[in-house]
Design an enzyme around this catalytic site. Sequence first.
Site, PDB file in Angstrom:
ATOM      1  N   TYR A   1      -4.344   4.122   6.583  1.00 26.71           N
ATOM      2  CA  TYR A   1      -4.723   3.200   7.615  1.00 26.71           C
ATOM      3  C   TYR A   1      -6.015   3.818   8.053  1.00 26.71           C
ATOM      4  O   TYR A   1      -6.997   2.929   8.364  1.00 26.71           O
ATOM      5  CB  TYR A   1      -3.554   3.120   8.570  1.00 26.71           C
ATOM      6  CG  TYR A   1      -2.498   2.187   8.079  1.00 26.71           C
ATOM      7  CD1 TYR A   1      -2.461   0.837   8.379  1.00 26.71           C
ATOM      8  CD2 TYR A   1      -1.366   2.882   7.605  1.00 26.71           C
ATOM      9  CE1 TYR A   1      -1.508   0.105   7.765  1.00 26.71           C
ATOM     10  CE2 TYR A   1      -0.327   2.013   7.161  1.00 26.71           C
ATOM     11  CZ  TYR A   1      -0.376   0.749   7.416  1.00 26.71           C
ATOM     12  OH  TYR A   1       0.800  -0.014   6.880  1.00 26.71           O
TER      13      TYR A   1
ATOM     14  N   LYS B   1       0.857  -1.247   0.068  1.00 24.15           N
ATOM     15  CA  LYS B   1       0.078   0.037   0.034  1.00 24.15           C
ATOM     16  C   LYS B   1       0.768   1.338   0.018  1.00 24.15           C
ATOM     17  O   LYS B   1       2.013   1.180   0.699  1.00 24.15           O
ATOM     18  CB  LYS B   1      -0.963  -0.018   1.146  1.00 24.15           C
ATOM     19  CG  LYS B   1      -0.309  -0.251   2.465  1.00 24.15           C
ATOM     20  CD  LYS B   1       0.691   0.516   3.166  1.00 24.15           C
ATOM     21  CE  LYS B   1       0.801   2.024   3.308  1.00 24.15           C
ATOM     22  NZ  LYS B   1       2.082   2.532   3.620  1.00 24.15           N
TER      23      LYS B   1
HETATM   24  P1  NAD Z   1      12.356   1.797   1.968  1.00 23.41           P
HETATM   25  O1  NAD Z   1      12.907   3.129   1.601  1.00 23.41           O
HETATM   26  O2  NAD Z   1      13.012   1.296   3.228  1.00 23.41           O
HETATM   27  O3  NAD Z   1      12.726   0.771   0.952  1.00 23.41           O
HETATM   28  C1  NAD Z   1      12.562   0.867  -0.503  1.00 23.41           C
HETATM   29  C2  NAD Z   1      13.423   0.118  -1.312  1.00 23.41           C
HETATM   30  O4  NAD Z   1      13.338   0.482  -2.763  1.00 23.41           O
HETATM   31  C3  NAD Z   1      15.000   0.213  -1.031  1.00 23.41           C
HETATM   32  O5  NAD Z   1      15.554  -1.068  -1.022  1.00 23.41           O
HETATM   33  C4  NAD Z   1      15.494   1.119  -2.304  1.00 23.41           C
HETATM   34  O6  NAD Z   1      16.773   0.834  -2.514  1.00 23.41           O
HETATM   35  C5  NAD Z   1      14.459   0.783  -3.323  1.00 23.41           C
HETATM   36  N1  NAD Z   1      14.310   1.589  -4.532  1.00 23.41           N
HETATM   37  C6  NAD Z   1      14.418   1.421  -5.611  1.00 23.41           C
HETATM   38  N2  NAD Z   1      14.394   2.554  -6.511  1.00 23.41           N
HETATM   39  C7  NAD Z   1      14.164   3.338  -5.510  1.00 23.41           C
HETATM   40  C8  NAD Z   1      14.212   4.934  -5.902  1.00 23.41           C
HETATM   41  N3  NAD Z   1      13.956   5.433  -7.048  1.00 23.41           N
HETATM   42  N4  NAD Z   1      14.090   5.604  -4.617  1.00 23.41           N
HETATM   43  C9  NAD Z   1      14.089   5.031  -3.569  1.00 23.41           C
HETATM   44  N5  NAD Z   1      14.194   3.954  -3.175  1.00 23.41           N
HETATM   45  C10 NAD Z   1      14.381   2.912  -4.431  1.00 23.41           C
HETATM   46  O7  NAD Z   1      10.832   1.739   1.798  1.00 23.41           O
HETATM   47  P2  NAD Z   1       9.924   0.650   2.791  1.00 23.41           P
HETATM   48  O8  NAD Z   1       9.706   1.561   4.093  1.00 23.41           O
HETATM   49  O9  NAD Z   1      10.270  -0.491   2.710  1.00 23.41           O
HETATM   50  O10 NAD Z   1       8.642   1.012   1.876  1.00 23.41           O
HETATM   51  C11 NAD Z   1       8.395   0.345   0.567  1.00 23.41           C
HETATM   52  C12 NAD Z   1       7.044   0.101   0.530  1.00 23.41           C
HETATM   53  O11 NAD Z   1       6.389  -0.706   1.407  1.00 23.41           O
HETATM   54  C13 NAD Z   1       6.023   1.603   0.204  1.00 23.41           C
HETATM   55  O12 NAD Z   1       5.087   1.371  -0.858  1.00 23.41           O
HETATM   56  C14 NAD Z   1       5.228   1.612   1.619  1.00 23.41           C
HETATM   57  O13 NAD Z   1       4.255   2.454   1.594  1.00 23.41           O
HETATM   58  C15 NAD Z   1       5.292   0.136   1.978  1.00 23.41           C
HETATM   59  N6  NAD Z   1       5.203  -0.069   3.481  1.00 23.41           N
HETATM   60  C16 NAD Z   1       3.993  -0.895   4.011  1.00 23.41           C
HETATM   61  C17 NAD Z   1       4.009  -0.985   5.427  1.00 23.41           C
HETATM   62  C18 NAD Z   1       3.221  -1.879   5.917  1.00 23.41           C
HETATM   63  O14 NAD Z   1       3.069  -2.027   7.033  1.00 23.41           O
HETATM   64  N7  NAD Z   1       2.239  -2.387   4.990  1.00 23.41           N
HETATM   65  C19 NAD Z   1       5.148  -0.385   6.051  1.00 23.41           C
HETATM   66  C20 NAD Z   1       6.118   0.254   5.715  1.00 23.41           C
HETATM   67  C21 NAD Z   1       6.363   0.424   4.234  1.00 23.41           C
END
Ligand code: NAD
Length: 446
Positions: free
Chosen positions: A275, A190
Amino acid sequence: MLRETAATPAFEAIPEADCDESRRQFINHAGRGLLAVSVAGTLPVAAAKAQAAASAAQAPATGPTDVKLPPLNAPTEPQSAGPPNPDPVDQRVGFALVGLGHLTLEELLPAFAHCKHAKPVALVSGDADKMGKIARQYGIKPSSCYSYQTYDQLKNNPEVEVIYIVLPNSMHAEFTVRGAQAGKHILCEKPMANSVKECEEMIAACKKAGKKLMIAYRIQYEPLNRMAQKMVRDKTYGPTKLIEMVNTQNQAHDNQWRHKKALAGGGALPDIGLYCLNTTRFLLGEEPTEVSASIYSTPGDARFKEVEENVSFRLRFPSGVMASCVTGYGSFNSKAYTVHAETGSIRMDPAFTYHGLHQERVHAPGGKELKETPGGDEKNQFALEMDHMAECVRQNKTPYTPGEEGLQDQRIMEAIYQSAKENKPVKLDNVRKIDAFRGTPPTDEA
Ligand code: NAD
């Protein structure tokens, strides 16, 4: 294959190749020992046991594999839930994880240890060095590690049945469409995408490929929130009148993608305000007919140059329920809600965290105020969500939170932005059906 380690009661994945080798060695050794005593004409008890174990190890992986243990404590004592009895590892649904950031490394990969039907079999990342380390930790073959450029080659990997997209929001649409074209089912984080148009393209691509699309709304699989939903739907405290929801956190001041509009789509609203929106819809099963909203960002705060800090929005539902939600990126962590029904209230605080969720119900049977807190062991929300996707694949069911559920949230979020911009309420399509955008409910797993 999974084995228990001494350091941790959790399971650790080891490569199939290693596993086959250790199984082969075990069978060879056991077999040789048996041959020696058989020649002598006797079969000691230990050897008979080894023979039975060796036969079991060689038996084809079919039929029930449930294991039951005798009770440890008297029936008057609290009882353990018993072994989780996951599916045999070769029958679990293989997942490829795309994006190795916070969520994947801190929550999703560890959560597979709690899964019964899902297992990690492939990784996709732009950082080969990090991916190599993670692959070794979780027993993923080097040949099942892909870059964003070689991502489409997943189509040649039969071990992968589901692709789980865990990338910045703006990348969800592209990687969903490419994943469906590679012939895989999609579980997408999401918010589903950054626009209604992208959501529609993702749904169309999965339909065209004959593949399932699920949006990872973990709260809809979490037991305490599901309990609250049941009480609301059953009208345990009479009809619901009002709902209050809050989801705030204070964001780091670094240069992260969440503060860039092109990558995140928006600020607090699509990330954490979602949420409040999605859980309100989930509890009621109804769809809002009107939204009104206001937005404010602290002037001069670099985090909120492109995306909003605070959003306050109100939703009106056909039954008359009014929901009031606040979300913010610059205030201390608060993730809670209260359902106000005619004869009682249900409070979840916290409601949206990964762990430690808490529910309190307040009502007054016989005129005396009573506070109740349901007990029970905490379940890993991510494992429940991934197992639901795996079950939908195995049993050919529509996920409870399919693409249409994400699309509906996106429509409402766009109306929230419009309302704040125009400073007036915005009407939404009148959807009368209950759970109009949801698929098959998850099974209640032990
Ligand atoms: P994060 O920034 O920690 O990780 C993102 C990943 O994408 C990194 O490994 C990064 O290297 C990669 N990436 C690839 N192309 C990129 C770019 N152009 N710019 C930046 N990063 C890039 O993020 P996250 O917290 O893991 O979130 C990822 C997804 O998961 C999002 O859509 C977020 O909304 C979702 N999320 C959901 C929950 C949940 O509880 N369901 C919790 C956190 C995040």
